[in-house]
Design an enzyme around this catalytic site. Structure first.
Site, PDB file in Angstrom:
ATOM      1  N   SER A  11       0.544   3.952   1.230  1.00 59.14           N
ATOM      2  CA  SER A  11       0.502   4.664   2.497  1.00 59.14           C
ATOM      3  C   SER A  11       1.213   3.883   3.606  1.00 59.14           C
ATOM      4  O   SER A  11       1.182   4.297   4.762  1.00 59.14           O
ATOM      5  CB  SER A  11      -0.956   4.936   2.903  1.00 59.14           C
ATOM      6  OG  SER A  11      -1.030   5.886   3.938  1.00 59.14           O
ATOM      7  N   SER A  12       1.869   2.789   3.247  1.00 59.82           N
ATOM      8  CA  SER A  12       2.538   1.930   4.222  1.00 59.82           C
ATOM      9  C   SER A  12       4.016   2.282   4.343  1.00 59.82           C
ATOM     10  O   SER A  12       4.780   2.087   3.393  1.00 59.82           O
ATOM     11  CB  SER A  12       2.406   0.463   3.802  1.00 59.82           C
ATOM     12  OG  SER A  12       3.328  -0.350   4.496  1.00 59.82           O
ATOM     13  N   PRO A  13       4.468   2.756   5.507  1.00 58.16           N
ATOM     14  CA  PRO A  13       5.897   3.056   5.644  1.00 58.16           C
ATOM     15  C   PRO A  13       6.771   1.810   5.564  1.00 58.16           C
ATOM     16  O   PRO A  13       7.893   1.866   5.049  1.00 58.16           O
ATOM     17  CB  PRO A  13       5.990   3.723   7.021  1.00 58.16           C
ATOM     18  CG  PRO A  13       4.756   3.339   7.738  1.00 58.16           C
ATOM     19  CD  PRO A  13       3.704   3.130   6.703  1.00 58.16           C
TER      20      PRO A  13
ATOM     21  N   ASP B  42       0.873  -1.170   0.000  1.00 58.98           N
ATOM     22  CA  ASP B  42       0.000   0.000   0.000  1.00 58.98           C
ATOM     23  C   ASP B  42       0.912   1.222   0.000  1.00 58.98           C
ATOM     24  O   ASP B  42       1.873   1.288   0.781  1.00 58.98           O
ATOM     25  CB  ASP B  42      -0.880  -0.025   1.256  1.00 58.98           C
ATOM     26  CG  ASP B  42      -1.931   1.080   1.273  1.00 58.98           C
ATOM     27  OD1 ASP B  42      -1.559   2.259   1.088  1.00 58.98           O
ATOM     28  OD2 ASP B  42      -3.113   0.774   1.501  1.00 58.98           O
TER      29      ASP B  42
ATOM     30  N   GLY C 228       6.023  -0.757   3.733  1.00 51.44           N
ATOM     31  CA  GLY C 228       6.057  -1.045   2.308  1.00 51.44           C
ATOM     32  C   GLY C 228       7.097  -0.195   1.604  1.00 51.44           C
ATOM     33  O   GLY C 228       7.785  -0.645   0.680  1.00 51.44           O
TER      34      GLY C 228
END
EC number: 5.99.1.4
Length: 200
Positions: A12-14, A10, A16
């Site tokens: 918005s996933s740090p 995603d 990730g």
């Protein structure tokens, strides 16, 4: 050729974001390609009952200490983004549209989007920003902007998210190696060993 590693994430996933800087080196060591599969975690959270880490007491504070530490360790630029988290549907659609035309361009764009958010503090949840990033990496932002409104691309994106959930994807990053699931960037060393040994 061995099957590619599936990389679900995603924007918005740090975690990730950190994984996006590391997965290709791991794959290359094992002569594997990587299929980049952006998703939206909201639908998965509805099923799992989970929430973004930033909304969870104690865990959110830990995340904002852990992610900068990881980025320092691996030499990855990082600045805490605001607002956080955000919906990134335009960027997700853009990657799938690009992937069908040129996977290398899609990966370059995905990396640039991540960098824009987690290093430069730009709100990639805004379609205008997602398109501006495309132009900055040499893509046709005008054509991409038109494509984002195509109902077929909207359906494609929805289908990709639903397919990911059916496979059991519930977080970001999430990987599949020859059908074997691995959740979290901290599983990269385990994946490395799994690939080297052929599983166990």
């Amino acid at each position: 050729m061995p099957e590619p590693i599936d990389f679900y994430f995603d924007f918005s996933s740090p975690y990730g974001y950190v994984a996006a800087h590391r997965i290709e080196d791991l794959a290359q060591r094992h002569i594997r390609a990587v299929t980049w599969r952006p998703i939206l975690l909201g639908p998965a959270f509805k099923i799992s009952g989970n929430r973004p880490l930033s909304d969870q007491a104690l865990k959110g504070d830990y995340m904002w200490r852990d992610v900068p530490r990881l980025c320092r360790r691996f030499g990855i630029p990082f600045a805490r983004p605001e607002p956080f988290p955000i919906a990134t549907v335009a960027a997700v659609r853009a990657v799938y549209w690009l992937w069908d035309r040129d996977s290398e361009q899609a990966v370059a764009y995905a990396k640039a989007v991540y960098r824009a958010y987690f290093a430069d503090g730009r709100n990639i949840g805004e379609t205008a920003v997602a398109l501006a990033v495309a132009g900055e990496v040499g893509l046709d932002a005008e054509s991409l902007g038109a494509a984002l409104q195509d109902p077929a691309l909207k359906d494609r994106t929805k289908g990709e998210v639903e397919a990911a959930i059916k496979l059991g994807v519930f977080g970001s990053p999430f990987f599949f190696v020859d059908g074997e699931p691995f959740w979290g960037g901290d599983r990269l060393p385990l994946m490395d060993e799994w690939l080297a040994r052929g599983g166990w």
